[in-house]
Design an enzyme around this catalytic site. Sequence first.
Site, short mmCIF file in Angstrom:
data_model
loop_
_atom_site.label_atom_id
_atom_site.label_comp_id
_atom_site.label_asym_id
_atom_site.label_seq_id
_atom_site.Cartn_x
_atom_site.Cartn_y
_atom_site.Cartn_z
N PRO A 1 -7.92 -2.45 -1.24
CA PRO A 1 -7.53 -3.84 -0.95
C PRO A 1 -7.59 -4.72 -2.20
CG PRO A 1 -9.63 -3.30 0.10
CD PRO A 1 -9.09 -2.03 -0.48
N GLU B 1 -17.17 1.43 0.84
CA GLU B 1 -16.86 0.30 -0.04
C GLU B 1 -16.02 0.72 -1.25
OE1 GLU B 1 -17.72 -2.95 0.78
OE2 GLU B 1 -18.23 -1.93 2.66
N ARG C 1 11.69 7.97 1.31
CA ARG C 1 13.05 7.62 1.71
C ARG C 1 13.94 7.27 0.52
NH1 ARG C 1 13.94 2.18 1.94
NH2 ARG C 1 15.59 2.19 3.50
N ASP D 1 18.66 -2.84 1.38
CA ASP D 1 17.26 -3.01 1.75
C ASP D 1 16.84 -4.45 1.48
OD1 ASP D 1 17.18 -0.36 2.32
OD2 ASP D 1 15.87 0.22 0.67
#
Length: 273
Positions: free
Chosen positions: A92, A119, A161, A176
């Site tokens: 994150p 963590e 993809r 896209d």
Amino acid sequence: MRLDVVTIFPEYLEPLNVSLVGKARARGSLDVHVHDLRDWTYDRHNTVDDTPYGGGPGMVMKTEPWGEALDQVLADGYEAGRGAPALVVPTPSGRPFTQELAVELSERPWLVFTPARYEGIDRRVVDEYATRMPVYEVSIGDYVLAGGEAAVLVVTEAVARLLPGVLGNAESHRDDSFAPGAMANLLEGPVYTKPPRWRGRGIPDVLLSGHHGRIARWRRDEALRRTTAHRPDLIERCDPAAFDKKDRETLSILGWAPEPGGRFWRKVEDVEE
Ligand code: 6GU
């Protein structure tokens, strides 16, 4: 492309066997290897984590299992002649994962993913491998997951993809929503297919008109409408030169106006009478 994933939850990566990624594997465009980090632990409890130096909550993943796992995975890939690896570390606190980064990763021959639980991983592991290869620390959004495995699935699907031959239609990427180099990065508007009436709901007449110019204009206006509503930041980030005369008209109708200098478009706040 070769993908290696080292994880304490190999079964979490089962979705790599299905759908688009599964087909890319079956066709030989993708060579995926999932490894159990605990195969590189030697104590009775297969310990992969320990308490953080400096105190605080949670646990930190230990250097030794990761170091041994990555050394082995890298040695095997080099032996298979896979070229230059890049390490992809889901966290994150990484840089935002974007379509631009997906394109960059899709051009590499070999990606090694290190999804962590707890963590995160002792910092020295990333620092060590960063001396030998590119390291991409990536976050898939502003929320916290319990571990990086879901992020590996997200990144893998976005990358797979883009591989030659995987989507089938080379044109498919051009439209896209976040394709780099698009005139303006707009979200795509609504789409429709048969039947022409469903539960009393029809299709916008313009789509049945056969008038390609008008259809393209309508799609562009819908994209502007959707982008102003859901991602005003994308409009504000746009070079105003990306908007043609009709775009400007549509933006005005949607309540947007150029700043005095003309550098940005901004939502005009409703003024209280
Ligand atoms: Cl890559 N990992 C975790 N644990 N949480 C996240 C994330 C990654 N990206 C957004 N949230």
